[in-house]
Each structure stands twice: as structure tokens, then as C-alpha cells.
Enzyme design. Structure first.
Site, PDB file in Angstrom:
ATOM      1  N   HIS A   1       0.849  -1.194   0.000  1.00 18.29           N
ATOM      2  CA  HIS A   1       0.000   0.000   0.000  1.00 18.29           C
ATOM      3  C   HIS A   1       0.879   1.236   0.000  1.00 18.29           C
ATOM      4  O   HIS A   1       1.953   1.246   0.589  1.00 18.29           O
ATOM      5  CB  HIS A   1      -0.957   0.006   1.196  1.00 18.29           C
ATOM      6  CG  HIS A   1      -0.281  -0.181   2.515  1.00 18.29           C
ATOM      7  ND1 HIS A   1       0.214  -1.397   2.934  1.00 18.29           N
ATOM      8  CD2 HIS A   1       0.007   0.700   3.494  1.00 18.29           C
ATOM      9  CE1 HIS A   1       0.773  -1.259   4.123  1.00 18.29           C
ATOM     10  NE2 HIS A   1       0.670   0.009   4.491  1.00 18.29           N
TER      11      HIS A   1
ATOM     12  N   HIS B   1       0.915   5.134   1.108  1.00 19.28           N
ATOM     13  CA  HIS B   1       0.255   6.182   1.881  1.00 19.28           C
ATOM     14  C   HIS B   1       0.318   7.487   1.092  1.00 19.28           C
ATOM     15  O   HIS B   1       1.381   7.852   0.573  1.00 19.28           O
ATOM     16  CB  HIS B   1       1.002   6.434   3.202  1.00 19.28           C
ATOM     17  CG  HIS B   1       0.983   5.285   4.157  1.00 19.28           C
ATOM     18  ND1 HIS B   1       0.164   5.258   5.266  1.00 19.28           N
ATOM     19  CD2 HIS B   1       1.695   4.127   4.197  1.00 19.28           C
ATOM     20  CE1 HIS B   1       0.378   4.130   5.942  1.00 19.28           C
ATOM     21  NE2 HIS B   1       1.311   3.426   5.315  1.00 19.28           N
TER      22      HIS B   1
HETATM   23  P1  AMP Z   1       1.833   0.376   7.366  1.00 20.79           P
HETATM   24  O1  AMP Z   1       2.407   0.646   8.738  1.00 20.79           O
HETATM   25  O2  AMP Z   1       2.566   1.096   6.275  1.00 20.79           O
HETATM   26  O3  AMP Z   1       1.690  -1.100   7.112  1.00 20.79           O
HETATM   27  O4  AMP Z   1       0.390   1.037   7.370  1.00 20.79           O
HETATM   28  C1  AMP Z   1      -0.792   0.346   7.626  1.00 20.79           C
HETATM   29  C2  AMP Z   1      -1.880   1.385   7.716  1.00 20.79           C
HETATM   30  O5  AMP Z   1      -3.116   0.734   7.614  1.00 20.79           O
HETATM   31  C3  AMP Z   1      -1.886   2.153   9.048  1.00 20.79           C
HETATM   32  O6  AMP Z   1      -1.697   3.548   8.793  1.00 20.79           O
HETATM   33  C4  AMP Z   1      -3.254   1.844   9.642  1.00 20.79           C
HETATM   34  O7  AMP Z   1      -3.831   2.964  10.280  1.00 20.79           O
HETATM   35  C5  AMP Z   1      -4.051   1.444   8.410  1.00 20.79           C
HETATM   36  N1  AMP Z   1      -5.162   0.545   8.681  1.00 20.79           N
HETATM   37  C6  AMP Z   1      -5.130  -0.588   9.426  1.00 20.79           C
HETATM   38  N2  AMP Z   1      -6.373  -1.160   9.430  1.00 20.79           N
HETATM   39  C7  AMP Z   1      -7.164  -0.376   8.654  1.00 20.79           C
HETATM   40  C8  AMP Z   1      -8.550  -0.427   8.267  1.00 20.79           C
HETATM   41  N3  AMP Z   1      -9.363  -1.407   8.692  1.00 20.79           N
HETATM   42  N4  AMP Z   1      -9.028   0.556   7.473  1.00 20.79           N
HETATM   43  C9  AMP Z   1      -8.209   1.556   7.050  1.00 20.79           C
HETATM   44  N5  AMP Z   1      -6.912   1.666   7.387  1.00 20.79           N
HETATM   45  C10 AMP Z   1      -6.390   0.714   8.173  1.00 20.79           C
END
Ligand code: AMP
Length: 133
Positions: free
Chosen positions: A98, A100
Site C-alpha cells: 500500500h 500512503h
Molecule cells: P503500514 O504501517 O505502512 O503497514 O500502514 C498500515 C496502515 O493501515 C496504518 O496507517 C493503519 O492505520 C491502516 N489501517 C489498518 N487497518 C485499517 C482499516 N481497517 N481501514 C483503514 N486503514 C487501516
């Protein structure tokens, strides 16, 4: 076990969807750094950035540009942080690629800064030689 993003893609858990096509979808991050913080998520599970084929990655980056433009137009964002955490050591929590896209505003008090160090001259050229592609 399915990642939280697979569950979202499969419709097993809710999300606030901003965009979807055959290769990716865009949702709002539930824990935003600033309101409007979005995630461009691959439809297929690639655990890391490095696992993703160039065509999909390139497409996702084009979608990230669209998200950036929308954040500037709709929220008045003055900049964005485009971040891919790549493997747990970098802070990646969800092992599913993903990107950001975080809207930023002058003086918003947020920081994407990671503490920087310094090289001495020998170490700089030695590192250059080690990482040369
Ligand atoms: P990373 O640390 O780059 O893996 O980022 C994962 C991101 O996913 C974090 O910023 C979380 O806040 C976000 N996240 C986790 N669960 C969900 C969800 N159910 N809906 C939207 N965002 C999420």
C-alpha cells in the site's frame, strides 16, 4: 491468514472507499496522520513493494498522483507525503502493498522526518561503492 486489506477488498470488513479498479483500490486510513490520509492498495497481495510487478506499481503510483491532486483541490493540501513502508523493519504493519498519500499543510506540526546521521569522507565513498547498481 488474510490481511486486513484483503478483508476490505473481499467486502468482509467496511472501509471508506475513494476509488477502485482492476489493480488497486484507494481507501481512507482509519488512523490518519492528517484528515484525508489515503491508502492506495494493490488488489493482489504483494507482501512488500519489492514483490510487486512494475506494471502494477507504476499504475498505483499514477493513482497516488490522482489522490494527491484531489487532496490539494478538495482539502487545500499544500503538499503530500507519499510513503511506502517496506518490510517490518521500516514500520510496515500490514504485509500487503500500500502507498500512503498523506495531505500536508504548512505549519501542520506533523513530521515525516526520520533522524539523519553523517558520513565521514571514507565511509561515504565506501558506501557508494557497495551500493552501486
Ligand atoms: P503500514 O504501517 O505502512 O503497514 O500502514 C498500515 C496502515 O493501515 C496504518 O496507517 C493503519 O492505520 C491502516 N489501517 C489498518 N487497518 C485499517 C482499516 N481497517 N481501514 C483503514 N486503514 C487501516
Amino acid at each position: 491468514m488474510a490481511t486486513v486489506f484483503e478483508m476490505i477488498i473481499n467486502g468482509d470488513i467496511p472501509s471508506t472507499k475513494l476509488y477502485e479498479d482492476e489493480l488497486c483500490l484507494v481507501i481512507l486510513d482509519i488512523n490518519p496522520i492528517n484528515y484525508g490520509h489515503a491508502l492506495v492498495i494493490s488488489k493482489k497481495v504483494y507482501p512488500t513493494f519489492t514483490d510487486c510487478p512494475a506494471e502494477t506499481l507504476s499504475h498505483m503510483m499514477e493513482i497516488a498522483k490522482k489522490v494527491d491532486r484531489k487532496q490539494r483541490q478538495a482539502l487545500g493540501a499544500e503538499g503530500t507525503n507519499i510513503i511506502i513502508n517496506n518490510s517490518p523493519a521500516s514500520g510496515q504493519e500490514v504485509p500487503h502493498l500500500h502507498i500512503h498519500v498523506i495531505p500536508r499543510f504548512n505549519g501542520d506540526g506533523k513530521t515525516a522526518a526520520i533522524e539523519k546521521g553523517k558520513y565521514d569522507a571514507d565511509a561515504l565513498s565506501a558506501m557508494g561503492a557497495k551500493l552501486c547498481l
